[in-house]
Design a protein around this motif. Sequence first.
Motif, PDB file in Angstrom:
ATOM      1  N   VAL A  10       0.822  -1.215   0.000  1.00 56.25           N
ATOM      2  CA  VAL A  10       0.000   0.000   0.000  1.00 56.25           C
ATOM      3  C   VAL A  10       0.858   1.268   0.000  1.00 56.25           C
ATOM      4  O   VAL A  10       0.488   2.273  -0.594  1.00 56.25           O
ATOM      5  CB  VAL A  10      -0.958  -0.012   1.211  1.00 56.25           C
ATOM      6  N   ASN A  11       2.023   1.207   0.661  1.00 54.35           N
ATOM      7  CA  ASN A  11       2.859   2.405   0.752  1.00 54.35           C
ATOM      8  C   ASN A  11       3.224   2.979  -0.620  1.00 54.35           C
ATOM      9  O   ASN A  11       3.484   4.175  -0.734  1.00 54.35           O
ATOM     10  CB  ASN A  11       4.140   2.117   1.546  1.00 54.35           C
ATOM     11  N   CYS A  12       3.259   2.124  -1.644  1.00 48.80           N
ATOM     12  CA  CYS A  12       3.576   2.621  -2.988  1.00 48.80           C
ATOM     13  C   CYS A  12       2.323   2.889  -3.809  1.00 48.80           C
ATOM     14  O   CYS A  12       2.407   3.260  -4.974  1.00 48.80           O
ATOM     15  CB  CYS A  12       4.494   1.654  -3.724  1.00 48.80           C
ATOM     16  N   HIS A  13       1.153   2.658  -3.216  1.00 46.32           N
ATOM     17  CA  HIS A  13      -0.121   2.993  -3.871  1.00 46.32           C
ATOM     18  C   HIS A  13      -0.871   4.004  -2.991  1.00 46.32           C
ATOM     19  O   HIS A  13      -2.020   3.778  -2.624  1.00 46.32           O
ATOM     20  CB  HIS A  13      -0.993   1.739  -4.047  1.00 46.32           C
ATOM     21  N   PRO A  14      -0.192   5.116  -2.622  1.00 45.25           N
ATOM     22  CA  PRO A  14      -0.795   6.020  -1.636  1.00 45.25           C
ATOM     23  C   PRO A  14      -1.923   6.869  -2.224  1.00 45.25           C
ATOM     24  O   PRO A  14      -1.951   7.111  -3.432  1.00 45.25           O
ATOM     25  CB  PRO A  14       0.373   6.915  -1.234  1.00 45.25           C
TER      26      PRO A  14
ATOM     27  N   GLY B  65       5.157   8.922 -12.111  1.00 50.86           N
ATOM     28  CA  GLY B  65       5.336   8.092 -10.911  1.00 50.86           C
ATOM     29  C   GLY B  65       6.763   8.050 -10.396  1.00 50.86           C
ATOM     30  O   GLY B  65       7.048   7.469  -9.368  1.00 50.86           O
ATOM     31  N   HIS B  66       7.674   8.702 -11.144  1.00 52.11           N
ATOM     32  CA  HIS B  66       9.078   8.679 -10.742  1.00 52.11           C
ATOM     33  C   HIS B  66       9.538   9.987 -10.117  1.00 52.11           C
ATOM     34  O   HIS B  66      10.731  10.190  -9.918  1.00 52.11           O
ATOM     35  CB  HIS B  66       9.966   8.346 -11.939  1.00 52.11           C
ATOM     36  N   GLY B  67       8.617  10.873  -9.820  1.00 53.55           N
ATOM     37  CA  GLY B  67       9.019  12.096  -9.147  1.00 53.55           C
ATOM     38  C   GLY B  67       9.015  13.290 -10.070  1.00 53.55           C
ATOM     39  O   GLY B  67       8.349  13.295 -11.114  1.00 53.55           O
ATOM     40  N   LEU B  68       9.760  14.312  -9.659  1.00 50.60           N
ATOM     41  CA  LEU B  68       9.742  15.572 -10.393  1.00 50.60           C
ATOM     42  C   LEU B  68      10.913  15.642 -11.365  1.00 50.60           C
ATOM     43  O   LEU B  68      11.717  14.730 -11.453  1.00 50.60           O
ATOM     44  CB  LEU B  68       9.786  16.726  -9.391  1.00 50.60           C
ATOM     45  N   LYS B  69      10.999  16.782 -12.021  1.00 48.70           N
ATOM     46  CA  LYS B  69      12.010  16.922 -13.066  1.00 48.70           C
ATOM     47  C   LYS B  69      13.434  16.845 -12.528  1.00 48.70           C
ATOM     48  O   LYS B  69      14.275  16.156 -13.066  1.00 48.70           O
ATOM     49  CB  LYS B  69      11.811  18.261 -13.782  1.00 48.70           C
TER      50      LYS B  69
ATOM     51  N   GLU C 275      -2.061   7.549 -10.127  1.00 42.20           N
ATOM     52  CA  GLU C 275      -3.247   7.909  -9.332  1.00 42.20           C
ATOM     53  C   GLU C 275      -4.433   6.972  -9.571  1.00 42.20           C
ATOM     54  O   GLU C 275      -5.266   6.781  -8.691  1.00 42.20           O
ATOM     55  CB  GLU C 275      -3.665   9.345  -9.660  1.00 42.20           C
ATOM     56  N   SER C 276      -4.507   6.381 -10.774  1.00 39.51           N
ATOM     57  CA  SER C 276      -5.630   5.471 -11.058  1.00 39.51           C
ATOM     58  C   SER C 276      -5.528   4.188 -10.235  1.00 39.51           C
ATOM     59  O   SER C 276      -6.466   3.407 -10.191  1.00 39.51           O
ATOM     60  CB  SER C 276      -5.656   5.137 -12.548  1.00 39.51           C
TER      61      SER C 276
ATOM     62  N   ARG D 110      -8.518   1.110 -15.235  1.00 43.20           N
ATOM     63  CA  ARG D 110      -7.802   1.691 -14.091  1.00 43.20           C
ATOM     64  C   ARG D 110      -6.473   0.993 -13.798  1.00 43.20           C
ATOM     65  O   ARG D 110      -5.755   1.387 -12.889  1.00 43.20           O
ATOM     66  CB  ARG D 110      -8.696   1.642 -12.845  1.00 43.20           C
ATOM     67  N   ASN D 111      -6.171  -0.081 -14.520  1.00 39.55           N
ATOM     68  CA  ASN D 111      -4.923  -0.801 -14.211  1.00 39.55           C
ATOM     69  C   ASN D 111      -3.869  -0.631 -15.301  1.00 39.55           C
ATOM     70  O   ASN D 111      -2.957  -1.438 -15.429  1.00 39.55           O
ATOM     71  CB  ASN D 111      -5.199  -2.285 -13.940  1.00 39.55           C
ATOM     72  N   GLY D 112      -4.024   0.442 -16.073  1.00 43.96           N
ATOM     73  CA  GLY D 112      -3.043   0.690 -17.131  1.00 43.96           C
ATOM     74  C   GLY D 112      -3.244  -0.238 -18.323  1.00 43.96           C
ATOM     75  O   GLY D 112      -2.297  -0.532 -19.051  1.00 43.96           O
TER      76      GLY D 112
END
Lengths: 154, 725, 203
Positions: C59-63, C88-92, C121-122, C142-144
């Motif tokens: 769950v920690n990676c699906h916040p 999903g990998h952060g900012l620039k 987010e989905s 919703r699962n890509g």
Amino acid sequence: MKTSFTINGEVKSIDVDGKTPLLWAIRDDLDLKGTKFGCGKAACGACTIHVDGKQVRSCSFPVKYAEGKNITTIEGLSKGGQLHAVQQAWAEMVVPQCGYCQPGFIMATAALLNQIPKPTDQDIDDNILNVCRCGTYYRMRKAIHRAAEIYASK
Amino acid sequence: MTARNKNDKKPKSKSRRKFLVRGGLGTLGVFALGTYILRNPLRRKVLGIAETLIAPYSGSGTKPNLWFEITIDNKILLHSPKVEMGQGTFTGLAQIVADEMNVDIEMIEVTTAATSTGIVDSIGTGGSLSIASMYTPLRELAATMGEMLSIEAAKQFGIAKNKLQINNGTYFYGGKELTYAQIASQVTEWEIPDTPTLKSSKNFKYIGKPVKRIDQIAKIKGDPIYGMDTTMPDMAYATIIRPEHVGAKLRSADTSDAEKMAGVVKIIKREDWIGVVAESYVEAIMARKKVKVEWDIPKIWTEQGIREMLKVGNGDKMITQKKGSALEDDDDKVVTIEFSSPLGAHAQIEPNGAVAYVNEGKATVKLSTQVIGITQKQVAEALNIDLDNVNIIGTYLGGGFGRRLNTSHAVETAIISREVGRPIKYFFTRQEEFQNDTFRPPTHHIMKGKLNDEGILEALEHHYASGDVAINSVLLPAPLHGVLGTDIGAMRGANIMYKGLPSHRSVQWHTTLPFATSWWRSLGLLANTFAIESFVDEMAIKSGSNPIDFRLAILGDKDSGPRIKTVLKEAARIAKYTDKSDGNRGMGIAVSTDTGSPCAHVVEVAIINNRISVEKVTCVLDCGLAVNPDQVRAQCEGSIIMGLSASLHEKMTLKNGKLSPTIYGAYDMALIKDAPKEINVHLVQGVDEPLPVGEPPMGPIGAAIGNAVRRITGKRLTDLPMRLS
Amino acid sequence: MKKTIVSVISLLILVLGFAFAESRKDWSGDNHNAAHSNIEQSQDPFDKMMLVLTHQRCVNCHPAGSKPIKGDDSHTTRALGIPRGADGHGLKSIDCSTCHSEENNDFSGVPGAPEWALAPESMIWEGKTRVEIATQMMDPKRNGGRSPEEIMKHLTEHELVLWAWDPGVDSEGIPREKPPVPKDEYIAAVKEWIDNGAIIPNE
């Protein structure tokens, strides 16, 4: 375990356990003390360096992943005795107080400008997550904007 | 080689000092010119510092000590008794020396005096007093040095002194020139003049000017200037295992597995710690994990337990201020509000540590410390060797904030070095740092006040409970604790500055906690001002008057009263203070005076997503003469941000009997995104001498933020860190 | 290291007794753990799989928020934590790889695995029931756009998922809790459930 990489333009080879945090290889094996140890938990950013141009917290980066990479530390940021744009801006704004966290901030800012040459305040807030205890943030923000100007004029 | 002082027949109190000359000595061809002082010219300052308890410079007068060196490349190297921890002291001292010696500031270099090479402050660097305490003595010393050089220059040219021409460290006469270095190299016996007349302030070239920090390029380039960066040849690395539980004692340790680990040099067991020594830091950390330790944990301390201990009414009571009569509890016109502040960590980014070598009865220790002299004594006592055999070499500090007023880890490093027989580098892990801090103690406050029929405050009482700040500190000799009774550190900012009130009092309740609490930048000032100035603001609201007039009516005209009024009025005027709020944005004002420097802040706060965001701070500080106005501003900005961080974010707690958290982030501190985007600092000069700067601006910040939140939301926040929900 | 921790913890339990047990309760504030008690003995493959998927390691990676949640108590820190960003990998400039590498770091306590990232987010799981999670997980919208086979691959072969059974130590050197079902049993359960039509119960 032998690991080779380019650091500040020079190819270096070190023989340490591959899990050794790159920070200690840089500080103690290569004797480059500008990259600082603050927390050892990737939480303060004092050890920020560039690996292939991206900001990395070296206390949490195993040496073995540095193999073949291009690494820059604060010592390699200025070229030919000329301060880097970020360092120039830092000097203009007289940012440092105790100074200990500053190399990490300067490296994080240089990486930010590589990705976002003209960062907004929001970009700064989002991307600069290092910790400064003296509270130089106010001047840092001004210096980051100033560095972007110097960057653009070059 | 000691020069005789030709004017020494009848010593004058002000200039009675001897000068030592070490022409041609020193190291690496450096010509050293030193002085030592028989009588501390700073004693006169002592009376003025009772509030801070950290005495100004007080060098020992028993040994020839070095103030200045004139190096062979004609630079003047000042051996500073005060350390540079970010406060800009080295720059200010360089400005003072450059002005009084009439040289360009580029000629001045500053280094931290080591116990073997210079005068170290036997008490320490702190209390925001470095520039304030050194200002006059250093001007006198520098001017005297200049005069001595002129006398010798005249002799060497064979002319009268008034015929000399001088430009930036070089004398000219008849087409010839002599540099300071050339002159110094020829002198074996110096003539000591009376202290010359000091420069008039209108002729200052550097003092009072925003000179850029002399250390900033080194810091920007990442030069190895900190304790953490020091090394010694053939050095081994140590890490120390300490108990994680408060009050735990070492029961047993099995080091057999750890001893087999790669690179391990030695494992040292002491009564309350275990030192693991290896060839590299990483090897020391790896081996440390293999040590099996069992601890005796006599008690699991809880947050609530600590809070119970630290309540007004518990501990040692001391009335620290009293005027008029006490408020009666059954008086229904008395307003009472309770406030609190949490345990706070220093969290300076450079961890504590030291590099030490003990060999043949002599010890050398390099470290970041605010207390070079005290560390020397601690090491000498622990190793049972003479003070003269311990050399403490101070470095630049990666933050001080009071944490390095106790650097007893120098002792541990020295002990390990003696046991191992090699130089040792030891530094704290971050977890060790958080769990073995000398914390800012939690506090509890009960404020009481009463308005008269005209709505003017007639009585104000501050009852406050605190853990140790000054008491049990190595800075204070134990007997002093008893004599004083009061914890003067906890008292910082606790007494009521509204001297115009018919009745006011301040009552301290002191308790020593089961873990170390001590000096933290500005000591009790932040929490005490938060309580007092939040309460005064609330009373202003109750009286229906604006918070500036309400305060002006009770400040009085005695002591610092007029200067406090000035900063308060100026802050309100410059910031265009208003009580009005649109429900999302508003202003708060607060004022305090600390170590003689009054300071007022007006903050503009916005409530964004139910969070308190400080958008702008207007700061007015009266610190007397600002030797370097830019660095005074930097100190104000830093104080404001550190104080904001403590007021809105930071909190240490006890979790399962351990001090927690142990990592940045979890120990929530202000980041760049939390810093106000605008900080306007205005300096007013109420007196002609420099006064403390580094701490006074912390005082009003918490209260000013709380007062703004009150104006916006109607809610009075009474506990630090302040949160809306 | 483990032995040290075991001895410290056992001592802790001895000394703390009740207090320690109390604090463990704090961790069970979420609805997942409540479900555990009812179904932890179950041999049903769905039950077994969901014991894992509702564990904090997953769950920690699906916040629910934009930032990762951390630790066995699924906490967030206000100051730090990089938002998931566009991919999903952060900012620039600052992203997951600024701190996380391809393996756990026992020095820093920073966890790591290949492709370290947050789920998009989905695919938010935090705060949802196991039925909601399973329904969402199998819904291609919703699962890509993943097929059941691709979901099975993600759940049973993706190194980032299997990291849950090798979660390393935290910043204080304390081992992170593993999911309550052994890896092999979990993998078998996922395969069995999907092979049998991925039927999601009503509750």
